[in-house]
Scaffold this motif. Structure first.
Motif, PDB file in Angstrom:
ATOM      1  N   VAL A 112      14.060  41.578  73.015  1.00  0.00           N
ATOM      2  CA  VAL A 112      14.609  40.318  72.512  1.00  0.00           C
ATOM      3  C   VAL A 112      14.073  40.049  71.108  1.00  0.00           C
ATOM      4  N   VAL A 113      14.978  39.794  70.165  1.00  0.00           N
ATOM      5  CA  VAL A 113      14.601  39.481  68.789  1.00  0.00           C
ATOM      6  C   VAL A 113      14.868  38.008  68.539  1.00  0.00           C
ATOM      7  N   VAL A 114      14.025  37.375  67.738  1.00  0.00           N
ATOM      8  CA  VAL A 114      14.246  35.994  67.326  1.00  0.00           C
ATOM      9  C   VAL A 114      14.401  35.965  65.809  1.00  0.00           C
ATOM     10  N   CYS A 115      15.436  35.263  65.343  1.00  0.00           N
ATOM     11  CA  CYS A 115      15.727  35.139  63.912  1.00  0.00           C
ATOM     12  C   CYS A 115      15.759  33.662  63.544  1.00  0.00           C
ATOM     13  N   ASN A 116      15.384  33.356  62.322  1.00  0.00           N
ATOM     14  CA  ASN A 116      15.403  31.953  61.908  1.00  0.00           C
ATOM     15  C   ASN A 116      16.823  31.409  61.809  1.00  0.00           C
ATOM     16  N   SER A 117      17.746  32.155  61.180  1.00  0.00           N
ATOM     17  CA  SER A 117      19.137  31.718  61.097  1.00  0.00           C
ATOM     18  C   SER A 117      20.022  32.901  60.729  1.00  0.00           C
ATOM     19  N   GLU A 118      21.286  32.750  61.004  1.00  0.00           N
ATOM     20  CA  GLU A 118      22.235  33.842  60.796  1.00  0.00           C
ATOM     21  C   GLU A 118      22.565  34.052  59.322  1.00  0.00           C
ATOM     22  N   ASP A 119      22.192  33.099  58.462  1.00  0.00           N
ATOM     23  CA  ASP A 119      22.461  33.262  57.032  1.00  0.00           C
ATOM     24  C   ASP A 119      21.174  33.545  56.247  1.00  0.00           C
ATOM     25  N   SER A 120      20.171  34.077  56.923  1.00  0.00           N
ATOM     26  CA  SER A 120      18.891  34.385  56.283  1.00  0.00           C
ATOM     27  C   SER A 120      18.801  35.866  55.937  1.00  0.00           C
ATOM     28  N   GLN A 121      18.463  36.172  54.701  1.00  0.00           N
ATOM     29  CA  GLN A 121      18.217  37.557  54.322  1.00  0.00           C
ATOM     30  C   GLN A 121      16.932  38.070  54.958  1.00  0.00           C
ATOM     31  N   SER A 122      15.863  37.287  54.869  1.00  0.00           N
ATOM     32  CA  SER A 122      14.560  37.768  55.329  1.00  0.00           C
ATOM     33  C   SER A 122      14.457  37.844  56.841  1.00  0.00           C
ATOM     34  N   GLY A 123      15.063  36.884  57.545  1.00  0.00           N
ATOM     35  CA  GLY A 123      14.887  36.812  58.981  1.00  0.00           C
ATOM     36  C   GLY A 123      15.978  37.455  59.799  1.00  0.00           C
ATOM     37  N   PHE A 124      17.134  37.722  59.174  1.00  0.00           N
ATOM     38  CA  PHE A 124      18.280  38.253  59.920  1.00  0.00           C
ATOM     39  C   PHE A 124      18.880  39.497  59.267  1.00  0.00           C
ATOM     40  N   ASN A 125      19.400  39.356  58.059  1.00  0.00           N
ATOM     41  CA  ASN A 125      20.156  40.459  57.450  1.00  0.00           C
ATOM     42  C   ASN A 125      19.291  41.676  57.174  1.00  0.00           C
ATOM     43  N   ALA A 126      18.063  41.476  56.694  1.00  0.00           N
ATOM     44  CA  ALA A 126      17.190  42.619  56.395  1.00  0.00           C
ATOM     45  C   ALA A 126      16.879  43.430  57.641  1.00  0.00           C
ATOM     46  N   LEU A 127      16.630  42.740  58.752  1.00  0.00           N
ATOM     47  CA  LEU A 127      16.340  43.430  60.010  1.00  0.00           C
ATOM     48  C   LEU A 127      17.600  44.069  60.571  1.00  0.00           C
ATOM     49  N   ARG A 128      18.725  43.392  60.459  1.00  0.00           N
ATOM     50  CA  ARG A 128      19.994  43.954  60.924  1.00  0.00           C
ATOM     51  C   ARG A 128      20.289  45.288  60.232  1.00  0.00           C
ATOM     52  N   LYS A 129      20.052  45.330  58.927  1.00  0.00           N
ATOM     53  CA  LYS A 129      20.294  46.575  58.189  1.00  0.00           C
ATOM     54  C   LYS A 129      19.356  47.692  58.645  1.00  0.00           C
ATOM     55  N   MET A 130      18.147  47.338  59.071  1.00  0.00           N
ATOM     56  CA  MET A 130      17.193  48.347  59.536  1.00  0.00           C
ATOM     57  C   MET A 130      17.624  48.961  60.863  1.00  0.00           C
ATOM     58  N   VAL A 131      18.153  48.126  61.771  1.00  0.00           N
ATOM     59  CA  VAL A 131      18.443  48.620  63.123  1.00  0.00           C
ATOM     60  C   VAL A 131      19.866  49.143  63.282  1.00  0.00           C
ATOM     61  N   GLU A 132      20.752  48.874  62.331  1.00  0.00           N
ATOM     62  CA  GLU A 132      22.137  49.359  62.457  1.00  0.00           C
ATOM     63  C   GLU A 132      22.211  50.868  62.679  1.00  0.00           C
ATOM     64  N   PRO A 133      21.453  51.673  61.920  1.00  0.00           N
ATOM     65  CA  PRO A 133      21.532  53.132  62.156  1.00  0.00           C
ATOM     66  C   PRO A 133      20.984  53.556  63.518  1.00  0.00           C
ATOM     67  N   LEU A 134      20.209  52.679  64.159  1.00  0.00           N
ATOM     68  CA  LEU A 134      19.598  52.993  65.447  1.00  0.00           C
ATOM     69  C   LEU A 134      20.409  52.447  66.618  1.00  0.00           C
ATOM     70  N   SER A 135      21.477  51.722  66.314  1.00  0.00           N
ATOM     71  CA  SER A 135      22.235  51.040  67.359  1.00  0.00           C
ATOM     72  C   SER A 135      23.061  52.018  68.189  1.00  0.00           C
ATOM     73  N   GLU A 136      23.299  51.626  69.421  1.00  0.00           N
ATOM     74  CA  GLU A 136      24.178  52.365  70.320  1.00  0.00           C
ATOM     75  C   GLU A 136      25.289  51.432  70.753  1.00  0.00           C
ATOM     76  N   ASN A 137      26.538  51.842  70.487  1.00  0.00           N
ATOM     77  CA  ASN A 137      27.697  50.994  70.769  1.00  0.00           C
ATOM     78  C   ASN A 137      27.579  49.639  70.078  1.00  0.00           C
ATOM     79  N   GLY A 138      27.058  49.671  68.859  1.00  0.00           N
ATOM     80  CA  GLY A 138      26.941  48.455  68.063  1.00  0.00           C
ATOM     81  C   GLY A 138      25.839  47.520  68.479  1.00  0.00           C
ATOM     82  N   CYS A 139      24.934  48.006  69.327  1.00  0.00           N
ATOM     83  CA  CYS A 139      23.883  47.123  69.845  1.00  0.00           C
ATOM     84  C   CYS A 139      22.534  47.820  69.786  1.00  0.00           C
TER      85      CYS A 139
END
Length: 251
Positions: A112-139
């Motif tokens: 389970v990940v916790v993010c400050n907000s969906e429009d945050s670079q530091s708390g959401f988008n930066a981490l999303r970009k890190m895990v996208e290559p590791l995702s399976e079926n988009g998750c």
């Protein structure tokens, strides 16, 4: 008249922000900017605040800058002394509980990940970009919780309701300085790539002459000896002019 002013992004210790604005208002007046009657505001709806045509000065996040704030004009970016910062760049720290055995982001698949907000670079988008290559079926993560702030994200992890969060490194350093209990029983297991820091912005109605004066005042704030203590308290060490194009890397 442009008179809406806020500095909302690193207000871990609000008296430091008030003092910083007092110094900056003096300098803006010396540069001929009509900011004498402008008081620092603490808006609840930041997106609405940043979209005001009469916005004189604020600080936003790079992600809403490139996705939602098409009309604002970037002024520049402060440099910070916080660990994780380099020049005008900053990054996020990946934080989890000290007792958690995870040693890197790959160990948090289906957690389970916790993010400050969906429009945050530091708390959401930066981490999303890190895990996208590791995702399976988009998750990658099993669940995403949105907390409302970095401070609240840390509390959610401390309470065991989430396992990992990406925390802005400047916020992390300010919490360590002013609210060390916010980091109790937590550890850093990694970091996100460097991106341009949080931009200082002005509204679409601000003229070229006013922008020149604002940038001059901001540069003087970080360079004149009389303001060094104010800047040091806020971990500010410099200021650089930035353009919107520098933030394309976020997308």
């Amino acid at each position: 008249m442009n008179n809406a002013v806020s500095l909302p992004m690193y207000a871990v210790n609000p008296p430091d922000v008030d003092a910083l604005w007092s110094g900056l208002r003096e300098l803006m007046a010396e540069e001929g900017l009509t900011a004498g009657n402008a008081s620092l505001s603490w808006p609840q709806d930041l997106i609405q605040h940043w979209q005001q045509p009469q916005l004189l000065l604020s600080q936003t996040c790079g992600y809403p800058l490139v996705t939602r704030l098409k009309d604002v004009q970037p002024l520049g970016c402060f440099h910070y002394s916080a660990p994780g910062c380099e020049g005008l760049g900053y990054r996020s720290f990946l934080v989890t509980r000290q007792k958690d055995m995870g040693a890197g982001v790959t160990d948090f698949r289906q957690r389970v990940v916790v993010c400050n907000s969906e429009d945050s670079q530091s708390g959401f988008n930066a981490l999303r970009k890190m895990v996208e290559p590791l995702s399976e079926n988009g998750c990658f993560f099993r669940q995403i919780i949105f907390s409302g702030s970095h401070r609240q994200s840390l509390q959610v992890i401390q309470q065991g309701e989430a396992d990992i969060a990406a925390i802005d490194c400047v916020t992390f350093a300010l919490l360590k300085k002013y609210q060390p209990q916010a980091l109790a029983q937590l550890k850093v297991i990694g970091e996100t790539p460097l991106t341009p820091g949080l931009p200082l912005i002005t509204g679409p109605n601000t003229s070229a002459d006013q922008i020149f004066g604002l940038r001059k005042a901001l540069k003087r704030l970080v360079s004149e000896p009389r303001y060094q203590q104010l800047c040091r308290q806020a971990l500010i060490t410099g200021f650089s002019k930035v353009s919107r194009k520098q933030y394309d890397i976020i997308l």
